[in-house]
Design a protein around this motif. Structure first.
Motif, mmCIF file in Angstrom:
data_model
loop_
_atom_site.group_PDB
_atom_site.id
_atom_site.type_symbol
_atom_site.label_atom_id
_atom_site.label_comp_id
_atom_site.label_asym_id
_atom_site.label_seq_id
_atom_site.Cartn_x
_atom_site.Cartn_y
_atom_site.Cartn_z
ATOM 1 N N ILE A 339 -30.066 -52.343 -21.232
ATOM 2 C CA ILE A 339 -29.301 -53.567 -21.484
ATOM 3 C C ILE A 339 -30.216 -54.640 -22.076
ATOM 4 C CG2 ILE A 339 -27.998 -55.459 -20.407
ATOM 5 C CD1 ILE A 339 -26.933 -53.494 -18.383
ATOM 6 N N LEU A 340 -31.422 -54.753 -21.511
ATOM 7 C CA LEU A 340 -32.362 -55.785 -21.964
ATOM 8 C C LEU A 340 -32.738 -55.566 -23.425
ATOM 9 C CD1 LEU A 340 -33.967 -58.215 -20.830
ATOM 10 C CD2 LEU A 340 -35.870 -56.669 -20.504
ATOM 11 N N GLY A 343 -29.437 -55.247 -25.787
ATOM 12 C CA GLY A 343 -28.585 -56.435 -25.777
ATOM 13 C C GLY A 343 -29.352 -57.706 -26.023
ATOM 14 N N ALA A 344 -30.245 -58.053 -25.099
ATOM 15 C CA ALA A 344 -30.860 -59.378 -25.139
ATOM 16 C C ALA A 344 -32.050 -59.452 -26.085
ATOM 17 C CB ALA A 344 -31.264 -59.797 -23.729
ATOM 18 N N LEU A 345 -32.822 -58.349 -26.170
ATOM 19 C CA LEU A 345 -34.020 -58.393 -27.008
ATOM 20 C C LEU A 345 -33.782 -57.715 -28.353
ATOM 21 C CD1 LEU A 345 -36.778 -57.755 -24.337
ATOM 22 C CD2 LEU A 345 -36.429 -59.822 -25.657
ATOM 23 N N ASN A 347 -33.220 -58.829 -31.253
ATOM 24 C CA ASN A 347 -33.992 -59.366 -32.374
ATOM 25 C C ASN A 347 -35.430 -58.875 -32.371
ATOM 26 O OD1 ASN A 347 -32.025 -60.770 -33.672
ATOM 27 N ND2 ASN A 347 -32.312 -62.635 -32.455
#
Lengths: 363, 320
Positions: A339-340, A343-345, A347
């Motif tokens: 997920i990290l 999703g979040a990283l 970029n």
């Protein structure tokens, strides 16, 4: 400024690199607690794919994740983050239980039809309230769906303890469903074609429903007017509004579809496996849907592949816990890292890949 | 309900409200700076584990508390890197942090202590000792004043610290230059940037403070409220804190009121199987769900609208 990545690389390379990063960190963790990552991978692959028993469990878990992954993916297409899959699947289970317990079904095919309607309806209803509140009152859907997960847990607890639990039973669970509501297992289906398959795993006909839903959701998103509206709304709300698409209507419709899909997970775990409603039947599958949707790039085919991968991780992780000192929670860590990174990283992975491509173009 | 039971319920209300209060103020500061944080739960859980583990190994609870703060700040920085530096989705990053903590605490606890994902029970100096307020003994027998004073006396130091953090947070946010800038970053980052102040720096600052407070919440959970870490011991408190923050509409004093209300609900639910309100028997599950239901009602704007900081949730992109 805006460096383009070819489409093929965007849908394969970016998620693949993200998953490899997640696996690499997990390997370091396994090594740090004194186990061999290589041995762990071998055990997991062998446990998940080495026998029809392993395959059966892998596919059983994957079925759950297809339902919840599709649920999250459809919402993401409209740029809505539905964290409520867990609660919607739990309430879907209540729908299945009521349909199976209180309607005398003559045959499993009809029971399956009825249970599908019950599961989808209950799941959709549970997602409707957050959807409505987002559309009409502007309440943040992420927060309301989180709150509804907890409300669902309490509500289900209350229903089980006060209504569904048989008299004199201490166990907060419903009675067993009648035999006519039992779904055929995969070994029975494959047996029709003379293919031998382990009788132990609970994988059942819901797998086929989940696969069919992957196709149906793809059809809905890319071949229908509604799907176009959903994607247009997700791409740009003002543009969609300018094109005459009602944001409130799309938000509510998408949440109904999303909740319905999550609710239908109950066909697999409640009707197919447990054959009764128990507390916490969902066991986090609603949350894994988030990882599955992110990894699958919110595309039904991607969701299908990511669900199989997570099915493998789940079954492999169970084997790992059985034979080594690595607890099952390792899978939660891998899930978190997926997920990290996807999703979040995003970029962090995307920008270097885009640079590589622009270098290649320049050179 | 007799007087003694009443006093007991209020006593445990204060204790149950403490981790909520730390976490709620943590979320409040982060969101005031424009960084949504649904990872409060995870940071609290990670801090609870490491605090208990280090307190057990060292025999000193305060070393444990420091370790809890350290791990929580570290996780905050992951959130910061993902959501500030790489401009990722703050909500997804928060979800990831919650799962990361849920998984890794059990894996490491099992590896270190081999007790099925828990730490051994803490005893003696490894646990947080209560502080008796002055004259608590002398006043104990005085009617009315004695029992009331008794409710406030005899808690772990972190309980008092949590309630001191309320005026401190208020002062920081509304009476200091740092606080003004922090709130501005959450409302209109471009304006702050124009004034020559680093938006990135302010946001990292807020996220770090959030980490410290979540660390205190977690450390209190495993060394003060309980005596040791068990799997998933934060049990949704991070989300209740989030609910309290919305309920309080991102204001420190109101946050204290909200966590006291939610703490009371939990204390009552722990003490009684069902409770009668005006002849109507409320099942225990309603008490458990009430914080979440209230938050949804507030969010829906039926009882006063909850409006988050304007720039919340969106990464800041400097103009070129």
């Amino acid at each position: 400024m805006n460096k383009r990545i070819p489409h093929w690389a965007d849908v394969t390379l970016v998620p693949l690199v993200s998953v490899l990063l997640a696996f690499a960190i997990s390997a370091v963790l396994i090594w740090a607690i004194g186990e061999s990552p290589w041995e762990a991978v071998k055990l997991m692959v062998d446990g998940a794919f080495g026998s029809s028993y392993g395959w059966g469990y892998t596919l059983f878990y994957a079925t759950n994740f297809m339902f919840t992954g599709l649920a999250v993916a459809v919402a993401f297409q409209a740029r809505l983050f539905n964290i409520g899959g867990e609660g919607q699947a739990a309430i879907g289970g209540l729908g299945v239980a009521l349909v199976c317990l209180y309607i005398p079904w003559p045959h499993w095919t009809l029971a399956l039809l009825g249970a599908s309607v019950g599961a989808a309806l209950f799941g959709a209803l549970w997602a409707f309230i957050p959807g409505y509140l987002q559309a009409r009152r502007g309440s943040h859907i992420v927060i309301t769906t989180i709150m509804f997960n907890f409300i669902a847990a309490s509500f289900l607890n209350y229903m089980l303890v006060s209504f569904l639990r048989p008299q004199g039973s201490q166990d907060p669970s419903s009675p067993r469903f009648p035999d006519a509501a039992a779904l055929p297992k995969l070994h029975e289906i494959l047996g029709l074609f003379g293919i031998p398959f382990s009788k132990v795993p609970p994988v059942n006909i819901s797998l086929l429903i989940a696969v069919a839903l992957c196709f149906a959701v793809w059809w809905m998103l890319w071949r229908t007017r509604l799907g176009y509206q959903i994607r247009a709304f997700g791409a740009s709300e003002p543009a969609a509004q300018y094109a005459g698409i009602s944001p409130a209507r799309i938000t509510i419709v998408v949440m109904l579809i999303s909740g319905g899909l999550a609710g239908m997970m109950a066909l697999n775990n409640v009707m197919g496996e447990q054959e009764r409603l128990v507390l916490n039947a969902v066991e986090g599958a609603g949350f894994i849907g988030i990882a599955v949707a992110l990894m699958g790039r919110n595309h039904p085919f991607g969701v299908f592949l990511a669900a199989i991968l997570f099915g493998f991780l789940y079954q492999g992780g169970a084997e790992l816990a059985l034979w080594t000192g690595i607890p099952r929670e390792l899978i939660v860590v891998i899930q978190a890292l997926v997920i990290l990174f996807t999703g979040a990283l995003d970029n962090m992975v995307r920008v270097p890949i885009a640079k590589l491509f622009s270098l290649r173009r320049a050179g | 309900m007799d007087m003694a039971t009443f006093a007991q319920v209020l006593d445990s209300t204060l204790r149950l409200a403490t981790p909520l209060l730390f976490a709620c103020l943590a979320g409040l500061i982060s969101e005031r700076a424009g960084i949504f944080d649904i990872g409060l739960e995870g940071k609290m859980l990670a801090a609870a584990f490491l605090a208990a583990a280090i307190a057990y190994v060292s025999g000193n609870v305060w070393l444990g508390v420091l370790a809890g703060i350290a791990i929580s700040v570290f996780m905050s920085l992951i959130h910061g890197v993902a959501s500030i530096t790489f401009r990722g989705n703050q909500l997804i990053s928060g979800v990831a942090i919650n799962f990361l903590a849920a998984g890794i605490t059990v894996v490491i606890a099992q590896n270190w202590f081999r007790q099925g994902g828990r730490t051994p029970s803490l005893t003696g100096d490894a646990r947080m000792a209560p502080i008796d307020l002055p004259f608590a003994d002398a006043l104990a027998d005085v009617p009315v004043i004695g029992p009331i004073y008794g409710i406030f006396s005899g808690h772990a130091p972190l309980v008092y610290l949590a309630f001191l953090c309320v005026p401190a947070t208020w002062f920081l946010l509304f009476r200091t230059r740092f606080g003004l800038r922090l709130r501005a970053v959450g409302e209109n980052p471009a304006a702050v940037d124009t004034a020559g102040i680093s938006v990135i720096g302010m946001r990292y600052g807020a996220v770090a403070i959030c980490g410290v407070l979540c660390g205190l919440a977690g450390a209190y959970l495993s060394t003060g409220l309980s005596a040791g870490f068990v799997k998933d011991m934060s049990a949704g408190r991070g989300y209740i804190a989030l609910a309290a923050m919305i309920f309080a509409k991102w204001r420190p004093w109101h946050a204290m009121g909200a966590v006291l209300l939610f703490g009371l609900l939990e204390a009552v639910a722990n003490r009684f199987q069902s409770i009668e309100v005006m002849g109507l028997a409320l099942p225990i599950q309603v008490m458990q769900a009430l914080p979440y239901i209230l938050t949804v009602v507030i969010l829906a704007g039926f009882v006063g609208r909850a409006i988050p900081p304007r720039a919340g949730g969106s990464p800041y992109v400097k103009e070129h």
